[in-house]
Design an enzyme around this catalytic site. Sequence first.
Site, PDB file in Angstrom:
ATOM      1  CE1 TYR C  56      -4.284  -1.689   0.894  1.00 32.20           C
ATOM      2  CE2 TYR C  56      -2.732  -3.275   1.791  1.00 32.20           C
ATOM      3  CZ  TYR C  56      -4.007  -2.951   1.364  1.00 32.20           C
ATOM      4  OH  TYR C  56      -5.002  -3.904   1.399  1.00 32.20           O
ATOM      5  CD  GLU C  57      -1.167   5.941  -2.569  1.00 31.71           C
ATOM      6  OE1 GLU C  57      -0.628   5.963  -3.671  1.00 31.71           O
ATOM      7  OE2 GLU C  57      -2.257   6.485  -2.341  1.00 31.71           O
ATOM      8  CB  SER C  58      -0.001   3.947   3.870  1.00 33.01           C
ATOM      9  OG  SER C  58      -0.078   2.532   3.909  1.00 33.01           O
TER      10      SER C  58
END
Lengths: 272, 272, 254, 254
Positions: C56-58
């Site tokens: 996830y880009e988090s």
Amino acid sequence: MAELTSLPEAVAALVRDGDAVAMEGFTHLIPFAAGHEILRQGRGDLELIRMTPDILYDQMIGLGAARKLVFSYGGNPGVGGLHRFRDAVEHDWPRPIELEEHSHAGMANRYAAGAARMPCAIMRGYLGTDLAAIAPVAPMTCPFTGEQLIAVPALRPAVSVVHAQEADRAGNVQLWGIPGVQKEAVLAADRALVTVERIVDELTPRPGGVVIPGWVIDAVAEAPGGSRPSYSLGITDRDNEFYRFWDKLSRDRDEFTAWMREHVLDRARDAV
Amino acid sequence: MAELTSLPEAVAALVRDGDAVAMEGFTHLIPFAAGHEILRQGRGDLELIRMTPDILYDQMIGLGAARKLVFSYGGNPGVGGLHRFRDAVEHDWPRPIELEEHSHAGMANRYAAGAARMPCAIMRGYLGTDLAAIAPVAPMTCPFTGEQLIAVPALRPAVSVVHAQEADRAGNVQLWGIPGVQKEAVLAADRALVTVERIVDELTPRPGGVVIPGWVIDAVAEAPGGSRPSYSLGITDRDNEFYRFWDKLSRDRDEFTAWMREHVLDRARDAV
Amino acid sequence: MSAASANGAATAGEVQTVVAARRLRDATSVFIGVGRPSTAAILARMVHNPGLVLVYESGTIGAKPYHVPLSIGDGELAQTADAIVSVPEMFNYWIGTGRVQVAFLGAAQVDRHANLNSTVIGDYEHPRTRLPGAGGAPEIAGFCREVVVIATHSTRTFVSKLDFRTTVGHGDDPADRTRLGLRGLGPTAVITDLAVLEPDPDTCELTLTALHPGVGVGEVREATGWDLAVASTVAHTPPPTDEELTALRELLNR
Amino acid sequence: MSAASANGAATAGEVQTVVAARRLRDATSVFIGVGRPSTAAILARMVHNPGLVLVYESGTIGAKPYHVPLSIGDGELAQTADAIVSVPEMFNYWIGTGRVQVAFLGAAQVDRHANLNSTVIGDYEHPRTRLPGAGGAPEIAGFCREVVVIATHSTRTFVSKLDFRTTVGHGDDPADRTRLGLRGLGPTAVITDLAVLEPDPDTCELTLTALHPGVGVGEVREATGWDLAVASTVAHTPPPTDEELTALRELLNR
């Protein structure tokens, strides 16, 4: 996905004659056992890449395994010079060695660019020094401010080798303490080998822990004590006496060669 | 060296009308309490910088505190749009807002360049998109390979505000969980304010802990629950219901205004 | 495989999710945002590919969520991840390098070359609808090894001309990605609630290659804002199996 | 202050270390390598400035070593640091930004404008002596707010022309640092075992400004490989105090 294998098998599979090999570990976690296995397997003509060659590359250069050295600080930290490195540069012994040298900041940015698969990184530095004339750097102008910057080319080793405290059975690796440029070195390389103090069933997240997922590593090999005389924080201590001993031993070509034969080449693996 | 102070005092000392203010926290650790205090103190004409404006900037934009927004994703994560942001862009309500928009990668590299005090960063991206026409980016050519790259200008906020789990009495801050771009935001700014869930006598190093030394922070203020309805991993949970509630409430200008008055402006501080 | 029955017939959305999950059967890693892409990837881990690495880009790499997260930064993602990295590291070392094999992306508009708009409907300066914006999409689509677009099939979404090109799919012609320095394959499929479209190998124009159960060619063409090409042989999506549908419904009820 | 006595007279090296430590009385942070600079900084924490932040290029920020470390990466530095960062972060976010106030640097050769050589003695291609090389010095000297050079006074070290310019001190003239984009003040002092040299405010040429106890101007000029300028008033270094010398000897005996 990382294969868990023995160190001899990992080196045989991943390191080839003529390769550009980066073995990183900034004072801490230097992969001595892997370097020694590379020597035992007779790999040669290597382009050795490392910010601080340290004793490990002094040994590899002294045995003639390197045709080229890419580095930023070739000293014995806190002790003095590296005599095998000096002998190679000053007297071409046991063979001439090509040098490509940078500052630490340059090398660190080159690894970071390699890890990002960028062709170069930009930074401030080199200007006004004689390094600018001998290192492969190029001027670059900021398109917004007009400031003159320096571009350094990415480092993309054929194979990177690092040492860590532990790995799980899926080859996920965790190291802690001084992290150096190990993650960048692994991510910048085409192939990556990690030696570890121990294999565990499950990695327990640690303060300061840097985890490198197994799916970006080719092989993980257990090598307890594999960073000695450097150290693996929390498991082994830095053998400062050995660093001082090396300063004396390595001054003499014959003593060096005899020591390497007895303690490295003629053994099946490193004594722990 | 960071001064430990109250949130109202910290905001009064560090945030000025017209400032470029970055309030970071990537989904996690969004500094709501600090943003609300900025609103209570009536700061206006701000250039708000944030990768993901989220509900916090929706509130600040809806109250007319922002003249400009610098961002890369203006949505309510997992729920939909941000209605106050949309109303400002689509209908200039309550005032027109200037937009400067990028991709996440562009914003992240801009913060990293700011943290390094470089004038710009280089990356791949933007080419072929309509973003390239509206964002302040510039082509750059790699001097080694000739590859066309993109330069993005550094972000240098006048003040950055982040929230963290804890600080010690010397103002050293530790956060853990998703780290986002908070360290970069703090290091890129001229002034930095950190709110924390709690002040402790001594920071205990944590897995995944990111420590920001107190000597690069101007003020640390205790604000328990200060990231709600976002969260502080291990201390508060994300209030997903509030994110869904906001989608309904914020569609109506009057309901929004009344809610902000009751829950933010007319209170001495955030309810916890 | 037997068609689902136990819990009632699959909805079009369920079929879409199941088809997306199947696409990850042999993948090593997938990059996902929230919503249906995330549901599909978690479903793939449940029924097809337990070793699949979710990114996830988090900043969470190797998250193993039990629930479908509402946001890409939910605590469960951080708590179950193999590694958590900063956002600059995520984009520079992980997304931009092609280390991630498949990326699932959504969009408000998709054109015939699988370019995406998630910025505005209408004029940029005076938009009819202001959308959230680029987020990570441009670099994700540019550099992950392949992209699968997940979108609801309607003429509102599948348009002949984007109002804003946020993200390059295949650009204007097959040479565009190379010319622009984009390194992955780009979109290899668009999975909708009606069908699967894939780029023609020669022209990169999206072509109808598979129909979901009960859907006809005419229905898909009507829901597409350009004259949609149809492959010489159109496959029929195998309906969700009991296992797939049961797992999906269980997941959404957690 | 009373001169040291209890443990015998201070050696020249001890005086040098004590003088370097005094320079950190009001500093917030200092960047140090190993050897005498590290000893001086630890001594400063012991006797002058307990809050002084020690930064080592290995990535440790705020290390509180009890022993003098042999290497910049000794375990004790990692174990006592406030924060540990990667080497790229150290150079990009900390060194290159001027966040660190004072840097202590050594060198094999120093010229009259405090430029430094740590690369080779002799010709670069065929050196008489190959030295370790640049390490972090060029960027440390370029961007920390000020630099203090620590070197042993002899004509071997203080030379009229460097064999290799590894690190810019003040370049060739006072405008050079600005022209080269270097942001800190550059070297503000050279502390030797005999004396303190400081750059002339107008010319940036190193000038003798203080003599250590028992040292005369002639001795310093003889140990310098160029015609060393002497300030109109030359100070006399106050000898090490009992406290300083006792602390230093205790530190080195740990």
